[in-house]
Design a protein around this motif. Structure first.
Motif, PDB file in Angstrom:
ATOM      1  N   SER A 136       0.826  -1.204   0.000  1.00  0.00           N
ATOM      2  CA  SER A 136       0.000   0.000   0.000  1.00  0.00           C
ATOM      3  C   SER A 136       0.865   1.261   0.000  1.00  0.00           C
ATOM      4  CB  SER A 136      -0.906   0.018   1.232  1.00  0.00           C
ATOM      5  OG  SER A 136      -0.143   0.241   2.411  1.00  0.00           O
ATOM      6  N   GLU A 137       0.259   2.357  -0.403  1.00  0.00           N
ATOM      7  CA  GLU A 137       0.955   3.637  -0.368  1.00  0.00           C
ATOM      8  C   GLU A 137       1.334   4.007   1.068  1.00  0.00           C
ATOM      9  OE1 GLU A 137       0.415   8.304  -1.802  1.00  0.00           O
ATOM     10  OE2 GLU A 137      -1.144   6.810  -2.246  1.00  0.00           O
ATOM     11  N   ALA A 138       0.439   3.715   2.018  1.00  0.00           N
ATOM     12  CA  ALA A 138       0.734   4.040   3.422  1.00  0.00           C
ATOM     13  C   ALA A 138       1.975   3.308   3.909  1.00  0.00           C
ATOM     14  CB  ALA A 138      -0.468   3.695   4.294  1.00  0.00           C
ATOM     15  N   GLN A 139       2.147   2.055   3.523  1.00  0.00           N
ATOM     16  CA  GLN A 139       3.330   1.292   3.932  1.00  0.00           C
ATOM     17  C   GLN A 139       4.602   1.920   3.369  1.00  0.00           C
ATOM     18  OE1 GLN A 139       1.900  -2.463   2.317  1.00  0.00           O
ATOM     19  NE2 GLN A 139       1.965  -3.379   4.362  1.00  0.00           N
ATOM     20  N   MET A 140       4.558   2.341   2.122  1.00  0.00           N
ATOM     21  CA  MET A 140       5.753   2.903   1.506  1.00  0.00           C
ATOM     22  C   MET A 140       6.081   4.280   2.065  1.00  0.00           C
ATOM     23  SD  MET A 140       6.523   0.307  -0.022  1.00  0.00           S
ATOM     24  CE  MET A 140       8.112   0.964  -0.506  1.00  0.00           C
ATOM     25  N   ARG A 141       5.064   5.026   2.432  1.00  0.00           N
ATOM     26  CA  ARG A 141       5.333   6.316   3.081  1.00  0.00           C
ATOM     27  C   ARG A 141       5.950   6.103   4.460  1.00  0.00           C
ATOM     28  NH1 ARG A 141       3.126  11.183   1.487  1.00  0.00           N
ATOM     29  NH2 ARG A 141       2.163  11.188  -0.590  1.00  0.00           N
ATOM     30  N   ARG A 145       9.668   7.468   5.582  1.00  0.00           N
ATOM     31  CA  ARG A 145       9.991   8.241   6.790  1.00  0.00           C
ATOM     32  C   ARG A 145      11.153   7.612   7.544  1.00  0.00           C
ATOM     33  NH1 ARG A 145       4.276   8.564   6.840  1.00  0.00           N
ATOM     34  NH2 ARG A 145       4.084   6.851   8.350  1.00  0.00           N
ATOM     35  N   LEU A 146      11.170   6.280   7.615  1.00  0.00           N
ATOM     36  CA  LEU A 146      12.299   5.588   8.256  1.00  0.00           C
ATOM     37  C   LEU A 146      13.608   5.925   7.545  1.00  0.00           C
ATOM     38  CD1 LEU A 146      13.506   3.307  10.145  1.00  0.00           C
ATOM     39  CD2 LEU A 146      13.001   1.744   8.266  1.00  0.00           C
ATOM     40  N   LEU A 147      13.602   5.853   6.220  1.00  0.00           N
ATOM     41  CA  LEU A 147      14.818   6.092   5.455  1.00  0.00           C
ATOM     42  C   LEU A 147      15.230   7.562   5.513  1.00  0.00           C
ATOM     43  CD1 LEU A 147      14.011   3.750   2.453  1.00  0.00           C
ATOM     44  CD2 LEU A 147      15.832   3.432   4.137  1.00  0.00           C
ATOM     45  N   ALA A 148      14.260   8.473   5.511  1.00  0.00           N
ATOM     46  CA  ALA A 148      14.595   9.895   5.614  1.00  0.00           C
ATOM     47  C   ALA A 148      15.295  10.191   6.934  1.00  0.00           C
ATOM     48  CB  ALA A 148      13.323  10.741   5.474  1.00  0.00           C
ATOM     49  N   ALA A 149      14.797   9.607   8.022  1.00  0.00           N
ATOM     50  CA  ALA A 149      15.438   9.804   9.326  1.00  0.00           C
ATOM     51  C   ALA A 149      16.833   9.184   9.342  1.00  0.00           C
ATOM     52  CB  ALA A 149      14.571   9.202  10.429  1.00  0.00           C
ATOM     53  N   LEU A 251      27.033   7.136  -1.345  1.00  0.00           N
ATOM     54  CA  LEU A 251      26.099   7.413  -2.434  1.00  0.00           C
ATOM     55  C   LEU A 251      25.154   8.555  -2.078  1.00  0.00           C
ATOM     56  CD1 LEU A 251      23.654   5.959  -0.829  1.00  0.00           C
ATOM     57  CD2 LEU A 251      24.369   3.923  -2.009  1.00  0.00           C
ATOM     58  N   ASP A 252      24.415   8.961  -3.066  1.00  0.00           N
ATOM     59  CA  ASP A 252      23.327   9.919  -2.911  1.00  0.00           C
ATOM     60  C   ASP A 252      22.086   9.122  -2.496  1.00  0.00           C
ATOM     61  OD1 ASP A 252      21.192  11.701  -3.333  1.00  0.00           O
ATOM     62  OD2 ASP A 252      22.089  12.560  -5.146  1.00  0.00           O
ATOM     63  N   PRO A 253      21.380   9.497  -1.429  1.00  0.00           N
ATOM     64  CA  PRO A 253      20.161   8.763  -1.081  1.00  0.00           C
ATOM     65  C   PRO A 253      19.180   8.627  -2.245  1.00  0.00           C
ATOM     66  CG  PRO A 253      20.747  10.227   0.707  1.00  0.00           C
ATOM     67  CD  PRO A 253      21.689  10.537  -0.430  1.00  0.00           C
ATOM     68  N   LEU A 254      19.133   9.620  -3.128  1.00  0.00           N
ATOM     69  CA  LEU A 254      18.247   9.521  -4.283  1.00  0.00           C
ATOM     70  C   LEU A 254      18.648   8.350  -5.178  1.00  0.00           C
ATOM     71  CD1 LEU A 254      15.896  10.666  -5.922  1.00  0.00           C
ATOM     72  CD2 LEU A 254      17.560  12.146  -7.100  1.00  0.00           C
ATOM     73  N   ASP A 255      19.939   8.100  -5.301  1.00  0.00           N
ATOM     74  CA  ASP A 255      20.445   6.948  -6.044  1.00  0.00           C
ATOM     75  C   ASP A 255      19.902   5.660  -5.413  1.00  0.00           C
ATOM     76  OD1 ASP A 255      21.958   4.926  -7.214  1.00  0.00           O
ATOM     77  OD2 ASP A 255      23.901   5.821  -6.755  1.00  0.00           O
ATOM     78  N   GLU A 256      20.016   5.547  -4.107  1.00  0.00           N
ATOM     79  CA  GLU A 256      19.598   4.338  -3.404  1.00  0.00           C
ATOM     80  C   GLU A 256      18.074   4.145  -3.464  1.00  0.00           C
ATOM     81  OE1 GLU A 256      21.959   2.360  -0.378  1.00  0.00           O
ATOM     82  OE2 GLU A 256      20.832   3.635   0.989  1.00  0.00           O
ATOM     83  N   LEU A 257      17.327   5.208  -3.247  1.00  0.00           N
ATOM     84  CA  LEU A 257      15.865   5.122  -3.323  1.00  0.00           C
ATOM     85  C   LEU A 257      15.406   4.834  -4.748  1.00  0.00           C
ATOM     86  CD1 LEU A 257      15.182   8.160  -1.024  1.00  0.00           C
ATOM     87  CD2 LEU A 257      14.610   5.808  -0.466  1.00  0.00           C
ATOM     88  N   GLY A 258      16.096   5.425  -5.717  1.00  0.00           N
ATOM     89  CA  GLY A 258      15.786   5.135  -7.110  1.00  0.00           C
ATOM     90  C   GLY A 258      16.031   3.681  -7.453  1.00  0.00           C
ATOM     91  N   TYR A 259      17.045   3.107  -6.854  1.00  0.00           N
ATOM     92  CA  TYR A 259      17.353   1.689  -7.050  1.00  0.00           C
ATOM     93  C   TYR A 259      16.206   0.814  -6.546  1.00  0.00           C
ATOM     94  CZ  TYR A 259      20.092  -2.670  -6.406  1.00  0.00           C
ATOM     95  OH  TYR A 259      20.561  -3.957  -6.423  1.00  0.00           O
ATOM     96  N   ILE A 272       5.040   1.764  -6.840  1.00  0.00           N
ATOM     97  CA  ILE A 272       5.724   1.869  -5.553  1.00  0.00           C
ATOM     98  C   ILE A 272       6.746   3.004  -5.571  1.00  0.00           C
ATOM     99  CG2 ILE A 272       7.435   0.710  -4.084  1.00  0.00           C
ATOM    100  CD1 ILE A 272       5.874  -1.863  -4.455  1.00  0.00           C
ATOM    101  N   GLY A 273       7.426   3.199  -6.712  1.00  0.00           N
ATOM    102  CA  GLY A 273       8.450   4.239  -6.794  1.00  0.00           C
ATOM    103  C   GLY A 273       7.934   5.618  -6.425  1.00  0.00           C
ATOM    104  N   PRO A 274       6.873   6.103  -7.082  1.00  0.00           N
ATOM    105  CA  PRO A 274       6.330   7.413  -6.700  1.00  0.00           C
ATOM    106  C   PRO A 274       5.861   7.470  -5.259  1.00  0.00           C
ATOM    107  CG  PRO A 274       5.559   6.780  -8.884  1.00  0.00           C
ATOM    108  CD  PRO A 274       6.284   5.597  -8.331  1.00  0.00           C
ATOM    109  N   TRP A 275       5.225   6.412  -4.760  1.00  0.00           N
ATOM    110  CA  TRP A 275       4.810   6.413  -3.350  1.00  0.00           C
ATOM    111  C   TRP A 275       6.008   6.645  -2.439  1.00  0.00           C
ATOM    112  CZ3 TRP A 275       1.638   1.194  -3.580  1.00  0.00           C
ATOM    113  CH2 TRP A 275       0.436   1.422  -4.270  1.00  0.00           C
ATOM    114  N   LEU A 276       7.079   5.900  -2.716  1.00  0.00           N
ATOM    115  CA  LEU A 276       8.280   5.979  -1.881  1.00  0.00           C
ATOM    116  C   LEU A 276       8.950   7.346  -2.000  1.00  0.00           C
ATOM    117  CD1 LEU A 276      10.489   4.410  -0.161  1.00  0.00           C
ATOM    118  CD2 LEU A 276      11.590   3.958  -2.363  1.00  0.00           C
ATOM    119  N   LEU A 277       9.112   7.818  -3.221  1.00  0.00           N
ATOM    120  CA  LEU A 277       9.889   9.031  -3.447  1.00  0.00           C
ATOM    121  C   LEU A 277       9.139  10.277  -3.003  1.00  0.00           C
ATOM    122  CD1 LEU A 277      11.356   7.796  -6.785  1.00  0.00           C
ATOM    123  CD2 LEU A 277      12.736   8.526  -4.833  1.00  0.00           C
TER     124      LEU A 277
END
Length: 345
Positions: A136-141, A145-149, A251-259, A272-277
């Motif tokens: 779900s989108e809620a799970q990816m958000r 938040r975990l990864l942003a922190a 690395l750049d976090p954007l690189d890792e999240l894009g991966y 999932i990509g847009p939900w996460l990003l």
């Protein structure tokens, strides 16, 4: 401790055989499931996972000595506790007792070291949930938040902009050597075309890449953020970072999240990509132009194509031989698709 001359130290095969036996674990278990990778064995009991490093050496790691394997186990626990503190329980010795038997912990001569982890439910791993289309989108958000922190708590790397661009140029060039082998059936001209377009992006968008460095966006991250390393529990955890070579984690976090978004796209849930990003951008305050994301994704796809070719060379029969060329082709197509999006204006 001295070992009897009549009882030689156990071989690596002896150690694997011992750990396959459910009777040898301190906590009762109905069975032991084994998973072999190129550099380790993992033994899954009902409640725990034990990882044994193979005594191997190659261009990017050296596990050839017991001390090296101990150090790597310690690093694996230390680094993975950043995103999965409840999972990584510690390092456990495999010992050779006076009477000549192997044992997990206790008295005796240490002959191996194992990483002990809490076993995670396979049904909650992101790759499994994608197969069920149960993400779900809620799970990816929540994951975002975990990864942003996580990234916000890391001191930026003291790296100049020119060095960062040079690292990218080297990463772009490296896959071509492997992908150029005609025995693997990967169209070399297509791979060269992708790499040329990636290199042109670095030249054309130097100011954009320099800005990422200036904003402190280059950090020591996870290094291998794939769906099979994400577990969506009530509080998500991320496991199995690259512990054996620090450079792979810079690395750049954007690189890792894009991966991660790229892998979800390959597995059939591109949404999932847009939900996460979007969740990450909101939680972190980070912003970026779309071409930068697609550039990073194209580079990751080429790296994965190279690794698929490596597997074809090194596979010992655990997978159908046709798996790896097909996977390399899939990644090459993804690399082409994303570098095309990176050049759109």
């Amino acid at each position: 401790m001295l070992v009897s001359a009549h009882r030689p130290l156990p071989s690596f095969a002896d150690k694997v055989g011992f750990l396959r036996d459910a009777a040898h674990y301190p906590a009762p278990t109905r069975r032991v499931v084994t998973v072999e990778t190129h550099v380790s064995w993992v033994f899954l009991t009902d409640s725990f996972a034990y990882k044994l490093k193979k005594p191997v050496r190659c261009s990017y790691l050296d596990f050839s000595t017991l001390e090296a394997r101990r150090r790597d186990c310690d690093e694996e626990v230390r680094l993975n506790r950043r995103l999965a503190a409840s999972v990584y329980l510690g390092v456990l010795p495999l010992v050779w007792h006076r009477e000549g038997g192997l044992g997990l912990g206790g008295e005796g001569e240490t002959v191996e070291w194992l990483v002990k982890m809490r076993r995670l439910p396979a049904s909650r791993m992101l790759d499994s949930l994608i197969r069920e289309r149960a993400v779900s989108e809620a799970q990816m958000r929540q994951l975002a938040r975990l990864l942003a922190a996580f990234y916000a708590g890391i001191v930026p790397e003291p790296m100049g902009a020119a060095r960062y661009r040079a690292r990218l140029a080297q990463q772009i060039a490296e896959p071509l050597h492997e992908l150029g082998d005609v025995d693997f059936g990967v169209p070399h001209a297509r791979a060269v075309g992708v790499a040329d377009a990636q290199a042109e992006f670095v030249r054309r968008e130097a100011a954009l890449l320099d800005e990422r460095v200036a904003r402190g966006r280059i950090v020591e991250g996870h290094g291998d953020l794939r769906p099979e390393h994400v577990c969506l529990l009530a509080d998500p955890v991320v496991i199995d970072c690259v512990e054996f070579k620090r450079d792979f984690r810079i690395l750049d976090p954007l690189d890792e999240l894009g991966y991660l978004a790229l892998e979800c796209e390959r597995l059939g849930m591109a949404e999932i990509g847009p939900w996460l990003l979007i969740g990450y951008a909101e939680a972190s305050g980070d912003t970026w132009p779309a071409p930068l994301l697609h550039f990073y994704q194209s580079c990751r796809a080429m790296l994965r194509a190279k690794l698929a070719v490596w597997h074809l060379k090194d596979d010992d029969g655990r997978h159908p031989p046709a798996r790896w060329p097909a996977l390399a082709h899939d990644y090459l197509e993804l690399a082409e698709r994303h570098i095309a999006r990176a050049t759109l204006r």
